[in-house]
Design a protein around this motif. Structure first.
Motif, PDB file in Angstrom:
ATOM      1  N   ILE A   1       0.840  -1.195   0.000  1.00  0.00           N
ATOM      2  CA  ILE A   1       0.000   0.000   0.000  1.00  0.00           C
ATOM      3  C   ILE A   1       0.873   1.242   0.000  1.00  0.00           C
ATOM      4  O   ILE A   1       1.987   1.249   0.525  1.00  0.00           O
TER       5      ILE A   1
ATOM      6  N   ILE B   1       0.352   5.894  -0.521  1.00  0.00           N
ATOM      7  CA  ILE B   1      -0.586   6.997  -0.732  1.00  0.00           C
ATOM      8  C   ILE B   1      -0.457   7.588  -2.130  1.00  0.00           C
ATOM      9  O   ILE B   1      -1.273   8.419  -2.522  1.00  0.00           O
TER      10      ILE B   1
ATOM     11  N   GLU C   1      -0.640   7.144  -6.040  1.00  0.00           N
ATOM     12  CA  GLU C   1      -1.066   6.325  -7.170  1.00  0.00           C
ATOM     13  C   GLU C   1       0.004   6.306  -8.256  1.00  0.00           C
ATOM     14  O   GLU C   1       0.170   5.305  -8.967  1.00  0.00           O
TER      15      GLU C   1
ATOM     16  N   CYS D   1      -2.519  -1.417  -3.541  1.00  0.00           N
ATOM     17  CA  CYS D   1      -3.678  -0.593  -3.203  1.00  0.00           C
ATOM     18  C   CYS D   1      -3.219   0.793  -2.770  1.00  0.00           C
ATOM     19  O   CYS D   1      -2.269   0.927  -1.994  1.00  0.00           O
ATOM     20  N   CYS D   2      -3.900   1.820  -3.268  1.00  0.00           N
ATOM     21  CA  CYS D   2      -3.643   3.192  -2.833  1.00  0.00           C
ATOM     22  C   CYS D   2      -4.429   3.420  -1.540  1.00  0.00           C
ATOM     23  O   CYS D   2      -5.668   3.454  -1.549  1.00  0.00           O
ATOM     24  N   HIS D   3      -3.701   3.548  -0.441  1.00  0.00           N
ATOM     25  CA  HIS D   3      -4.360   3.626   0.867  1.00  0.00           C
ATOM     26  C   HIS D   3      -3.462   4.364   1.849  1.00  0.00           C
ATOM     27  O   HIS D   3      -2.237   4.212   1.823  1.00  0.00           O
ATOM     28  N   ASP D   4      -4.081   5.136   2.735  1.00  0.00           N
ATOM     29  CA  ASP D   4      -3.363   5.868   3.780  1.00  0.00           C
ATOM     30  C   ASP D   4      -3.728   5.271   5.131  1.00  0.00           C
ATOM     31  O   ASP D   4      -4.802   5.531   5.669  1.00  0.00           O
ATOM     32  N   LEU D   5      -2.837   4.460   5.678  1.00  0.00           N
ATOM     33  CA  LEU D   5      -3.101   3.788   6.947  1.00  0.00           C
ATOM     34  C   LEU D   5      -3.061   4.758   8.124  1.00  0.00           C
ATOM     35  O   LEU D   5      -3.507   4.433   9.220  1.00  0.00           O
TER      36      LEU D   5
ATOM     37  N   GLN E   1      -7.040   5.840   8.016  1.00  0.00           N
ATOM     38  CA  GLN E   1      -8.123   4.863   8.100  1.00  0.00           C
ATOM     39  C   GLN E   1      -7.578   3.444   8.097  1.00  0.00           C
ATOM     40  O   GLN E   1      -6.520   3.176   7.525  1.00  0.00           O
TER      41      GLN E   1
ATOM     42  N   PHE F   1      -7.129  -0.599   7.261  1.00  0.00           N
ATOM     43  CA  PHE F   1      -7.072  -1.355   6.019  1.00  0.00           C
ATOM     44  C   PHE F   1      -7.852  -2.649   6.223  1.00  0.00           C
ATOM     45  O   PHE F   1      -8.333  -2.938   7.325  1.00  0.00           O
TER      46      PHE F   1
ATOM     47  N   ASN G   1      -4.787   1.865  13.714  1.00  0.00           N
ATOM     48  CA  ASN G   1      -5.310   1.323  12.460  1.00  0.00           C
ATOM     49  C   ASN G   1      -4.586   0.044  12.059  1.00  0.00           C
ATOM     50  O   ASN G   1      -5.194  -0.886  11.522  1.00  0.00           O
TER      51      ASN G   1
END
Length: 258
Positions: A67, A69, A71, A93-97, A100, A102, A129
């Motif tokens: 993951i 942040i 893309e 996956c583009c995600h900010d732990l 939020q 996962f 998180n």
């Protein structure tokens, strides 16, 4: 928090074009991650970037979720590691732990190449998180930076430069860093074919004792430290300061009570 994430996302949108110019050549930590992660583990890499660590572990038979942040960074990783993703060995996956939780359950979590130092505010939220995706007896490893001798006060900071080639492109990078309290501000100017891109980032220094407190508060245990990338060099003793360039911390959780 949202504003901080938006700023970081824009920074790495610009940085993606140059990131591999010097990061891909950094290999000192790979054997450590190879010893920490085995093919039977469900692995999560936080801040996977363009896939430097991912490739090393994938080629050793590991299954990994990466993951980030950015893309733009992930798109480069997808292009390079397409065969692993197609085979179901890799998920990106583009995600900010930091903002939020996962999904999924993981046995090993890697926070590589100083990613954690960019969490300027509320690092405890990251651990909260993260705990939601850890399996019983899961293990966490974090590589953290230490301000170098090149970092000085803003008035004393000097410019340094290096030239490198990246996929046939000739790039000149100028770099300047300065320290204020526990924050390092770094400005990089990339010059390529008459074009100039300036990128400024800020990293927060976390001391070993701070990391120990954060991990204990988050419910981790068996915390170990190393000031090298030697897989066998971890000890439960806090490293003596001043440190040189980095330290690595690893910890376990033995309960899924979140």
């Amino acid at each position: 928090m949202v504003r901080e994430t938006m700023k970081a996302t824009e920074t790495y949108r610009q940085f993606a074009r140059y990131y591999d110019g010097y990061v891909q050549r950094f290999t000192y930590d790979l054997a450590m991650y190879g010893a920490f992660c085995q093919p039977e583990h469900r692995i999560l890499e936080v801040g996977c970037g363009t896939g430097r660590v991912l490739r090393y572990l994938l080629e050793r038979g590991c299954r990994i979720t990466g993951i980030d942040i950015s893309e733009e960074m992930l798109e480069i990783a997808r292009q390079r590691l397409e065969s692993f993703e197609t085979a179901g060995q890799l998920s990106l996956c583009c995600h900010d732990l930091l903002t939020q939780p996962f999904t999924g359950v993981f046995d090993r979590v890697l926070v590589t190449f100083y990613t954690f130092n960019y969490f300027l505010n509320a690092p405890e939220r990251f651990f909260s998180n993260l705990r939601s995706v850890l399996a019983d007896n899961a293990a966490l490893m974090i590589d953290l930076f230490v301000p170098t001798a090149r970092a000085a006060s803003e008035a004393e900071a000097e410019w340094h430069q290096q030239a490198f080639e990246m996929e046939g492109r000739q790039i000149l990078m100028k770099d300047r860093r300065y320290i204020s309290h526990n924050l390092e501000t770094r400005t990089q100017i990339y010059q390529e074919s008459g074009q100039m891109t300036e990128i400024t980032t800020t990293r927060r220094y976390f001391s070993p004792s701070e990391m120990c407190e954060l991990l204990l508060t988050a419910g981790f245990e068996q915390i170990g430290f190393s000031t090298s990338y030697d897989p066998g060099a971890f000890t439960t003793d806090l490293p003596s300061e001043p440190l040189r360039t980095h330290f690595v911390v690893k910890a376990l959780t033995s309960s899924r009570e979140k």
